[in-house]
Design a protein around this motif. Sequence first.
Motif, PDB file in Angstrom:
ATOM      1  N   CYS A 242       0.827  -1.213   0.000  1.00  0.00           N
ATOM      2  CA  CYS A 242       0.000   0.000   0.000  1.00  0.00           C
ATOM      3  C   CYS A 242       0.862   1.265   0.000  1.00  0.00           C
ATOM      4  N   ASP A 243       2.063   1.193   0.611  1.00  0.00           N
ATOM      5  CA  ASP A 243       2.963   2.342   0.564  1.00  0.00           C
ATOM      6  C   ASP A 243       3.372   2.656  -0.863  1.00  0.00           C
ATOM      7  N   PHE A 244       3.585   1.613  -1.658  1.00  0.00           N
ATOM      8  CA  PHE A 244       4.047   1.815  -3.034  1.00  0.00           C
ATOM      9  C   PHE A 244       2.937   2.361  -3.936  1.00  0.00           C
ATOM     10  N   VAL A 245       1.681   1.946  -3.719  1.00  0.00           N
ATOM     11  CA  VAL A 245       0.606   2.382  -4.615  1.00  0.00           C
ATOM     12  C   VAL A 245       0.020   3.726  -4.191  1.00  0.00           C
ATOM     13  N   ALA A 246       0.299   4.155  -2.954  1.00  0.00           N
ATOM     14  CA  ALA A 246      -0.252   5.430  -2.483  1.00  0.00           C
ATOM     15  C   ALA A 246       0.334   6.587  -3.289  1.00  0.00           C
ATOM     16  N   ASP A 247      -0.427   7.673  -3.380  1.00  0.00           N
ATOM     17  CA  ASP A 247       0.086   8.873  -4.041  1.00  0.00           C
ATOM     18  C   ASP A 247       1.209   9.498  -3.226  1.00  0.00           C
ATOM     19  N   LEU A 248       1.194   9.287  -1.904  1.00  0.00           N
ATOM     20  CA  LEU A 248       2.270   9.768  -1.032  1.00  0.00           C
ATOM     21  C   LEU A 248       2.386   8.812   0.141  1.00  0.00           C
ATOM     22  N   ARG A 249       3.634   8.446   0.473  1.00  0.00           N
ATOM     23  CA  ARG A 249       3.877   7.591   1.625  1.00  0.00           C
ATOM     24  C   ARG A 249       4.603   8.385   2.692  1.00  0.00           C
ATOM     25  N   VAL A 250       4.110   8.365   3.936  1.00  0.00           N
ATOM     26  CA  VAL A 250       4.794   8.968   5.079  1.00  0.00           C
ATOM     27  C   VAL A 250       4.991   7.895   6.136  1.00  0.00           C
ATOM     28  N   ALA A 251       5.928   8.140   7.038  1.00  0.00           N
ATOM     29  CA  ALA A 251       6.342   7.078   7.972  1.00  0.00           C
ATOM     30  C   ALA A 251       5.330   6.837   9.087  1.00  0.00           C
ATOM     31  N   THR A 252       4.641   7.881   9.544  1.00  0.00           N
ATOM     32  CA  THR A 252       3.764   7.741  10.714  1.00  0.00           C
ATOM     33  C   THR A 252       2.517   8.591  10.540  1.00  0.00           C
ATOM     34  N   PRO A 253       1.460   8.345  11.337  1.00  0.00           N
ATOM     35  CA  PRO A 253       0.281   9.219  11.322  1.00  0.00           C
ATOM     36  C   PRO A 253       0.625  10.669  11.665  1.00  0.00           C
ATOM     37  N   THR A 254       1.563  10.850  12.589  1.00  0.00           N
ATOM     38  CA  THR A 254       1.985  12.207  12.932  1.00  0.00           C
ATOM     39  C   THR A 254       2.606  12.904  11.730  1.00  0.00           C
ATOM     40  N   ALA A 255       3.416  12.169  10.952  1.00  0.00           N
ATOM     41  CA  ALA A 255       4.022  12.746   9.754  1.00  0.00           C
ATOM     42  C   ALA A 255       2.963  13.131   8.730  1.00  0.00           C
ATOM     43  N   ALA A 256       1.876  12.353   8.631  1.00  0.00           N
ATOM     44  CA  ALA A 256       0.783  12.700   7.723  1.00  0.00           C
ATOM     45  C   ALA A 256       0.139  14.014   8.134  1.00  0.00           C
ATOM     46  N   ALA A 257      -0.079  14.181   9.443  1.00  0.00           N
ATOM     47  CA  ALA A 257      -0.665  15.430   9.940  1.00  0.00           C
ATOM     48  C   ALA A 257       0.261  16.610   9.673  1.00  0.00           C
ATOM     49  N   GLU A 258       1.574  16.395   9.835  1.00  0.00           N
ATOM     50  CA  GLU A 258       2.550  17.465   9.560  1.00  0.00           C
ATOM     51  C   GLU A 258       2.498  17.866   8.086  1.00  0.00           C
ATOM     52  N   LYS A 259       2.381  16.866   7.193  1.00  0.00           N
ATOM     53  CA  LYS A 259       2.320  17.156   5.761  1.00  0.00           C
ATOM     54  C   LYS A 259       1.071  17.970   5.430  1.00  0.00           C
ATOM     55  N   LEU A 260      -0.082  17.596   5.956  1.00  0.00           N
ATOM     56  CA  LEU A 260      -1.322  18.303   5.661  1.00  0.00           C
ATOM     57  C   LEU A 260      -1.372  19.686   6.319  1.00  0.00           C
ATOM     58  N   SER A 261      -0.517  19.907   7.321  1.00  0.00           N
ATOM     59  CA  SER A 261      -0.507  21.192   8.032  1.00  0.00           C
ATOM     60  C   SER A 261       0.399  22.221   7.379  1.00  0.00           C
ATOM     61  N   GLU A 262       1.145  21.820   6.334  1.00  0.00           N
ATOM     62  CA  GLU A 262       2.163  22.714   5.773  1.00  0.00           C
ATOM     63  C   GLU A 262       1.587  24.064   5.366  1.00  0.00           C
ATOM     64  N   TYR A 263       0.400  24.055   4.706  1.00  0.00           N
ATOM     65  CA  TYR A 263      -0.184  25.325   4.254  1.00  0.00           C
ATOM     66  C   TYR A 263      -0.479  26.225   5.448  1.00  0.00           C
ATOM     67  N   TYR A 264      -1.064  25.631   6.502  1.00  0.00           N
ATOM     68  CA  TYR A 264      -1.469  26.435   7.649  1.00  0.00           C
ATOM     69  C   TYR A 264      -0.257  26.957   8.409  1.00  0.00           C
ATOM     70  N   ILE A 265       0.808  26.151   8.460  1.00  0.00           N
ATOM     71  CA  ILE A 265       2.041  26.629   9.094  1.00  0.00           C
ATOM     72  C   ILE A 265       2.636  27.766   8.276  1.00  0.00           C
ATOM     73  N   THR A 266       2.641  27.609   6.930  1.00  0.00           N
ATOM     74  CA  THR A 266       3.202  28.638   6.046  1.00  0.00           C
ATOM     75  C   THR A 266       2.401  29.930   6.111  1.00  0.00           C
ATOM     76  N   ILE A 267       1.055  29.816   6.045  1.00  0.00           N
ATOM     77  CA  ILE A 267       0.222  31.019   6.093  1.00  0.00           C
ATOM     78  C   ILE A 267       0.374  31.713   7.442  1.00  0.00           C
ATOM     79  N   GLY A 268       0.576  30.923   8.491  1.00  0.00           N
ATOM     80  CA  GLY A 268       0.823  31.522   9.800  1.00  0.00           C
ATOM     81  C   GLY A 268       2.121  32.306   9.814  1.00  0.00           C
ATOM     82  N   ASP A 269       3.155  31.739   9.180  1.00  0.00           N
ATOM     83  CA  ASP A 269       4.438  32.444   9.095  1.00  0.00           C
ATOM     84  C   ASP A 269       4.300  33.728   8.290  1.00  0.00           C
ATOM     85  N   ARG A 270       3.514  33.673   7.180  1.00  0.00           N
ATOM     86  CA  ARG A 270       3.324  34.875   6.360  1.00  0.00           C
ATOM     87  C   ARG A 270       2.609  35.963   7.145  1.00  0.00           C
ATOM     88  N   ILE A 271       1.601  35.564   7.927  1.00  0.00           N
ATOM     89  CA  ILE A 271       0.893  36.546   8.759  1.00  0.00           C
ATOM     90  C   ILE A 271       1.846  37.164   9.774  1.00  0.00           C
TER      91      ILE A 271
END
Length: 446
Positions: A242-271
Amino acid sequence: MKKFTVSELTKLIKRLIEKNFTSSINVVGEISNYSVSTLGHCYFTLKDENAQIKCVYFKRYRLQNLDYEPKNGDKVIITGDLTVYEKDGNYQLLIKKIEYDSIGDFYKRFEETKRKLEKEGLFDTENKKEIPYFVKRVAVVTSPSGAAIKDFIRTLRKNGANIEVDLWPAPVQGEDAIQVIINQFSYLNQFTNSYDVVVLMRGGGSLEDLSIFNDELLARAFFACKIPTISAIGHERDFTICDFVADLRVATPTAAAEKLSEYYITIGDRIDNLERHLIKEFEHSLIMKHQYLDTLEAKLLKNSPINRIKQKIKQLEIYENSISSLLKHKLSVREKNLSDIIQRIIPHNPVERLLHSYSIVDNLLKIIESIMVAKIQVNKDKIESYITLLRLLNPENILDKGYAIIIKDKNPVGSVKNIHLEDELEIRMRDGYINSFVTGKKIWRK
């Protein structure tokens, strides 16, 4: 009915097993969860399709079999002794020899499925959908009772990610879980306009626990999902199909949350950057206004009657300082004359005699000090002799005569009763220590 303590029952089971397996046995199986401790001992699980057993491969036996290095997925023939580790209550194999047989069935099926799907293009980069940078809603396929979903949501909140999370519950272990997860992916394809991302999630586990994610039908259903997919199965070292067929593979559930949070972290930095820029511009404007006010104030003071009064005050201060300086000079001359007179009187002053007496007292004090130093040195010599005697009586000096001290858990052991089979001991001698593993013991009967 007789009552047993846990220790008594475990010892009884240990005797029953070791009584029926008095010699080494050969066992065929597949290596899994292989690890090596800092002391060089190896621990792994030997399994087949229906069962598994824990194995211990001590360093001294490894050094006798250097022609083969075990690894996960190998099918091997084990030679060892069957015993019970009383501390955990588990039966295990104490390995004496390992012979390579073939690649294990688990890894063989894994590689066959991997090659088949790879050949069909399920792993190709051009078939992978792009994960959106700005995610508003995500579907998570995982167990609702596991720690994975909690860690995932906790990380999103920590990063300030305003993402709506919908849980699509499914078991993530056992053969029965496969069809449930496949059904969830099938239902999710009806909500392509509702979700930005689908996350398949599990919070880690052994290779056996993750085996369902190597199922071909599950991998195909995951690949067929019309929504961008992320695999977060929680195993950093090993990959699943399933890691190979996924559009993106991350190591842990926490890493998935970090990936999805990138926009919000970036927009926070811009603000934050815009806020700092506005504050800087405001401070600069405020400084310019202050400078302009200072200029106006200087012009006003220059033409103000108050300024003239201040100039007269400064002239008065100059006159005052001049008069004060003249008086100080005259006072200094008088003080010098008085000092000369005092110097002429001093030789006839009785204070000189008193100073002579002070000198005599100082000499006597030095004599007394010399006597005290001598006495202190005598007492110091006595103390050093006592210290030498104490060193001679130090119990560790007996090590020079060929004796040894047994250490367990950093404490000396005074009785065989405090030592158990399979304990790791440290035998301290005169010039070093030896690590020992207890394979037997005997208590002297009085």
